[in-house]
Enzyme design. Structure first.
Site, PDB file in Angstrom:
ATOM      1  N   PRO A  18       0.809  -1.227   0.000  1.00 28.86           N
ATOM      2  CA  PRO A  18       0.000   0.000   0.000  1.00 28.86           C
ATOM      3  C   PRO A  18       0.844   1.279   0.000  1.00 28.86           C
ATOM      4  CG  PRO A  18      -0.562  -1.428   1.886  1.00 28.86           C
ATOM      5  CD  PRO A  18       0.582  -2.073   1.174  1.00 28.86           C
ATOM      6  N   ASP A  75      10.141  -2.875  -8.227  1.00 29.97           N
ATOM      7  CA  ASP A  75      10.890  -3.693  -7.273  1.00 29.97           C
ATOM      8  C   ASP A  75      11.945  -2.791  -6.650  1.00 29.97           C
ATOM      9  OD1 ASP A  75      10.956  -6.495  -6.248  1.00 29.97           O
ATOM     10  OD2 ASP A  75      13.085  -6.152  -6.600  1.00 29.97           O
ATOM     11  N   SER A  76      11.984  -2.767  -5.352  1.00 26.75           N
ATOM     12  CA  SER A  76      12.809  -1.778  -4.685  1.00 26.75           C
ATOM     13  C   SER A  76      13.379  -2.331  -3.392  1.00 26.75           C
ATOM     14  CB  SER A  76      11.971  -0.519  -4.427  1.00 26.75           C
ATOM     15  OG  SER A  76      10.690  -0.861  -3.924  1.00 26.75           O
ATOM     16  N   GLY A 159       7.889   1.177   5.122  1.00 21.13           N
ATOM     17  CA  GLY A 159       9.099   0.353   5.099  1.00 21.13           C
ATOM     18  C   GLY A 159      10.225   0.919   5.959  1.00 21.13           C
ATOM     19  N   HIS A 186      14.249   7.511  -4.873  1.00 26.14           N
ATOM     20  CA  HIS A 186      14.640   6.515  -5.866  1.00 26.14           C
ATOM     21  C   HIS A 186      13.470   6.246  -6.827  1.00 26.14           C
ATOM     22  CE1 HIS A 186      12.759   4.931  -2.354  1.00 26.14           C
ATOM     23  NE2 HIS A 186      12.747   3.674  -2.740  1.00 26.14           N
TER      24      HIS A 186
HETATM   25  P1  ITT Z   1       5.149  -5.726  -4.225  1.00 29.19           P
HETATM   26  O1  ITT Z   1       6.148  -6.766  -4.682  1.00 29.19           O
HETATM   27  O2  ITT Z   1       3.745  -6.231  -4.181  1.00 29.19           O
HETATM   28  O3  ITT Z   1       5.267  -4.441  -4.985  1.00 29.19           O
HETATM   29  P2  ITT Z   1       6.788  -5.679  -1.817  1.00 29.19           P
HETATM   30  O4  ITT Z   1       6.697  -4.897  -0.556  1.00 29.19           O
HETATM   31  O5  ITT Z   1       6.961  -7.173  -1.708  1.00 29.19           O
HETATM   32  O6  ITT Z   1       5.480  -5.336  -2.686  1.00 29.19           O
HETATM   33  P3  ITT Z   1       9.444  -5.423  -2.935  1.00 29.19           P
HETATM   34  O7  ITT Z   1       9.682  -6.877  -3.065  1.00 29.19           O
HETATM   35  O8  ITT Z   1       9.890  -4.530  -4.054  1.00 29.19           O
HETATM   36  O9  ITT Z   1       7.912  -5.089  -2.712  1.00 29.19           O
HETATM   37  O10 ITT Z   1      10.092  -4.952  -1.584  1.00 29.19           O
HETATM   38  C1  ITT Z   1      10.530  -3.653  -1.415  1.00 29.19           C
HETATM   39  C2  ITT Z   1      10.946  -3.480   0.028  1.00 29.19           C
HETATM   40  O11 ITT Z   1      11.810  -2.376   0.195  1.00 29.19           O
HETATM   41  C3  ITT Z   1       9.732  -3.260   0.879  1.00 29.19           C
HETATM   42  O12 ITT Z   1       9.897  -4.039   2.013  1.00 29.19           O
HETATM   43  C4  ITT Z   1       9.789  -1.809   1.251  1.00 29.19           C
HETATM   44  O13 ITT Z   1       9.394  -1.597   2.543  1.00 29.19           O
HETATM   45  C5  ITT Z   1      11.237  -1.407   1.027  1.00 29.19           C
HETATM   46  N1  ITT Z   1      11.198  -0.122   0.318  1.00 29.19           N
HETATM   47  C6  ITT Z   1      11.100   0.077  -1.020  1.00 29.19           C
HETATM   48  N2  ITT Z   1      10.942   1.378  -1.303  1.00 29.19           N
HETATM   49  C7  ITT Z   1      10.921   2.007  -0.113  1.00 29.19           C
HETATM   50  C8  ITT Z   1      10.752   3.341   0.271  1.00 29.19           C
HETATM   51  O14 ITT Z   1      10.520   4.299  -0.614  1.00 29.19           O
HETATM   52  N3  ITT Z   1      10.780   3.620   1.562  1.00 29.19           N
HETATM   53  C9  ITT Z   1      10.964   2.667   2.489  1.00 29.19           C
HETATM   54  N4  ITT Z   1      11.110   1.381   2.229  1.00 29.19           N
HETATM   55  C10 ITT Z   1      11.097   1.040   0.922  1.00 29.19           C
END
Ligand code: ITT
Length: 199
Positions: A18, A75-76, A159, A186
């Site tokens: 979310p 993916d982040s 996150g 990013h």
């Molecule tokens: P989806 O795959 O459904 O998009 P996910 O949370 O599993 O959701 P990822 O595998 O890409 O997505 O995980 C990215 C993680 O990195 C996730 O745990 C985020 O909390 C953290 N993250 C990514 N961008 C962030 C941000 O802008 N600020 C804080 N944490 C971030």
């Protein structure tokens, strides 16, 4: 096929996170008709690739095939220099099945204590992929560098935001107004590249 996104095109935002969905919606605002993966009842594919780019492509392709719509996936993650780039692509998995980011952040702190490193340099990476159903895909990547701080500060964002101070700033992403984060993050940088490529 011309790889262009026309204004008003219908896109599926292929994320179940979310916090991300909120930021992607703000970036896409007013340009496209955005439906979420949740609203379409799409499943979450297993992230089997070893890079952000690979996993973003995998998620976008899966959502495009399942929905028949153009799909945008993100993916982040957070990479910590003193931890050899961890948690990196495992950032979500460090939070465990309950997606507990207080736990994930304390794990980062504990690992840094274990390696007895004073280096707090870290960066966020965001790979954004757009995939057409049965067709091509485009993927771009953006990063923002910064320093980690403990204990976590601020209740905004999502996150790992409360432990990350972006370069040139003194407050964490967790303390930063969402519009201010969206100007330098990013995700915003990756989006800028996507815009230059596809809009
Ligand atoms: P989806 O795959 O459904 O998009 P996910 O949370 O599993 O959701 P990822 O595998 O890409 O997505 O995980 C990215 C993680 O990195 C996730 O745990 C985020 O909390 C953290 N993250 C990514 N961008 C962030 C941000 O802008 N600020 C804080 N944490 C971030």
């Amino acid at each position: 096929m011309a790889l262009k996104l026309e204004p008003g095109a219908k896109l599926v935002a292929a994320t179940h996170n979310p916090g991300k969905a909120r930021e992607l919606a703000a970036l896409l605002e007013g340009r496209f008709e955005v439906v979420t993966a949740g609203a379409l009842g799409l499943g979450e594919p297993e992230e089997t690739e070893s890079t952000f780019v690979g996993n973003a492509l995998l998620k976008a392709r899966a959502a495009a095939e399942a929905s028949g719509l153009i799909a945008l996936a993100d993916d982040s993650g957070l990479s910590v220099r003193a931890l050899g780039g961890a948690p990196g692509i495992y950032s979500a998995r460090w939070a465990g099945p309950d997606k507990d980011f207080a736990l994930a952040m304390s794990k980062v702190e504990k690992r840094l204590e274990e390696v007895e490193e004073d280096d707090r340099h870290a960066w966020f990476t965001c790979a954004l992929a757009v995939a057409w159903p049965g067709g091509p895909a485009v993927v771009v990547e953006g990063i923002v560098k910064g320093e980690l701080t403990f204990p976590p500060r601020g209740g905004l964002g999502f996150g790992y935001d409360p432990i990350f101070i972006p370069e040139g700033h003194e407050i964490t992403f967790g303390e930063m107004d969402p519009a201010a984060k969206d100007a330098i993050s990013h995700r915003a940088r990756a989006f800028e590249m996507l815009r230059a490529t596809l809009f």
